[in-house]
Design an enzyme around this catalytic site. Structure first.
Site, PDB file in Angstrom:
ATOM      1  N   GLU A  24      13.599  21.038 -41.726  1.00 48.07           N
ATOM      2  CA  GLU A  24      12.800  19.892 -42.158  1.00 48.07           C
ATOM      3  C   GLU A  24      11.733  20.361 -43.129  1.00 48.07           C
ATOM      4  OE1 GLU A  24      11.247  16.484 -39.590  1.00 48.07           O
ATOM      5  OE2 GLU A  24       9.404  17.588 -40.028  1.00 48.07           O
ATOM      6  N   TYR A 162      14.883  11.721 -27.972  1.00 47.72           N
ATOM      7  CA  TYR A 162      13.676  12.199 -27.293  1.00 47.72           C
ATOM      8  C   TYR A 162      14.040  12.933 -26.002  1.00 47.72           C
ATOM      9  CZ  TYR A 162      11.475   9.181 -30.652  1.00 47.72           C
ATOM     10  OH  TYR A 162      11.089   8.609 -31.841  1.00 47.72           O
ATOM     11  N   HIS A 166       9.471   8.895 -24.683  1.00 48.68           N
ATOM     12  CA  HIS A 166       8.691   8.489 -25.844  1.00 48.68           C
ATOM     13  C   HIS A 166       7.363   7.899 -25.360  1.00 48.68           C
ATOM     14  CE1 HIS A 166       7.402   6.081 -29.297  1.00 48.68           C
ATOM     15  NE2 HIS A 166       8.223   6.783 -30.045  1.00 48.68           N
ATOM     16  N   GLN A 193      13.258  15.243 -31.117  1.00 47.08           N
ATOM     17  CA  GLN A 193      11.883  15.615 -31.355  1.00 47.08           C
ATOM     18  C   GLN A 193      11.624  16.973 -30.709  1.00 47.08           C
ATOM     19  OE1 GLN A 193      10.517  14.089 -33.581  1.00 47.08           O
ATOM     20  NE2 GLN A 193       9.725  12.069 -33.101  1.00 47.08           N
TER      21      GLN A 193
END
Length: 320
Positions: A24, A162, A166, A193
């Site tokens: 990323e 997740y 979350h 995540q």
């Protein structure tokens, strides 16, 4: 009874798929940051990742710099960009235009995200999309209208997953139901995540598969080398990082020791995910390459050979 198909009679048609590798990146906020980012990009390019994701600010706040970065990646590197796209605060018409612009640029992968809600609690813009599921369906509609233009490559749509609840969700079970809904709307894969404990990815995978989620779920890992960053992400995710890791990072005598401690902890997370069946590893780089490369060195991922590497990138590989 029908005879078995040729596929059924040949169960081993190919070798085990190689482990996917991705990073990323986020658009630079200044000329100095851009220079640092492009040093990182050139270093990461030598590892021949399968794609690099490019983040997109809340409500498209850095849309122009994100699109500029994607353009440069396509024109000046061998890297394939996965464009982040958020939907909160944008109407279907606005988003359809952005999706079309990305496709015209050459993007063939989009990470469809809801995005952060307005911090001031303001009501959403009238007619704007509210959920990632809506954005996925919009992407598929745009794709359908452009199907003749996309014969050389359809759109791969990714979503977030997740490993822990979350912050806005009532339960982990609800998160899995949301992931299943995204799959039904047309998602092709998910990236998790950040997580801090070795069992969290395996737990998510078990819950998701039991619920009927079949798309690949790729663990997202962050080199845990910055005490400040680890604490901040713990606050954002609502998950307490391992106390022993925080203590070791805090007591490290220098940056080299802190790098070693953080990389080793991240290797443990990545290896646990791979042992649980992860199809790849997605590294949150924060536009820094040193810790990402250290992580790769210690993981020794089984990777395929990329024949399409540009000569300059190949030369950097040989020199490294």
């Amino acid at each position: 009874m029908s005879p078995p198909s040729l596929i059924d009679t040949h169960p081993n048609l190919s070798d085990t798929a190689p482990v996917a590798l991705s990073y990323e990146l986020f658009p630079p906020r200044s000329p100095a940051a851009a220079e640092t980012l492009w040093t990182t990009i050139r270093e990461l390019e030598t590892t021949a990742p399968d794609y690099v994701s490019v983040t997109y600010g809340a409500s498209g706040s850095n849309r122009d710099t994100a699109v500029e970065l994607i353009n440069r990646l396509l024109l000046e590197t061998t890297l394939r960009p996965l464009a982040h796209l958020t939907c909160v605060g944008n109407t279907p018409q606005e988003l359809a235009g952005i999706i079309g612009e990305l496709l015209d640029t050459g993007v063939r992968g989009i990470l469809a995200l809801r995005g952060d809600l307005p911090k001031d609690g303001a009501a959403p813009v009238a007619g704007s999309l509210r959920y990632a599921q809506d954005l996925i369906e919009l992407i598929r509609r745009v794709e359908q209208r452009r199907s003749a233009l996309l014969c050389a490559g359809k759109i791969a749509v990714g979503v977030a997953a997740y490993p822990t609840r979350h912050p806005e969700s009532p339960s982990e079970e609800h998160d899995v139901e949301v992931l299943l809904a995204k799959q039904r709307s047309g998602a092709d894969f998910a990236i998790t995540q950040v997580f801090f404990h070795t069992d969290q990815y395996a737990d998510l995978l078990t819950r998701a598969r039991r619920a009927g989620v079949t798309i690949p779920i790729i663990p997202g890992v962050m080199p845990l080398t910055s005490l400040r960053r680890v604490r901040r992400l713990g606050e954002l995710t609502g998950v307490e990082p391992a106390p022993e890791l925080l203590e070791r990072l805090a007591s490290a005598e220098n940056d080299i020791e802190r790098l070693r401690i953080g990389v080793d902890a991240t290797v443990d997370l990545a290896n646990a995910a791979l042992q649980a069946g992860a199809p790849g590893i997605h590294i949150y780089t924060f536009n820094e390459h040193q810790s990402a490369l250290e992580l790769l060195d210690k993981l020794a991922l089984p990777r395929r050979t990329h024949s399409g590497i540009r000569p300059d990138a190949a030369a950097r590989q040989l020199a490294s």
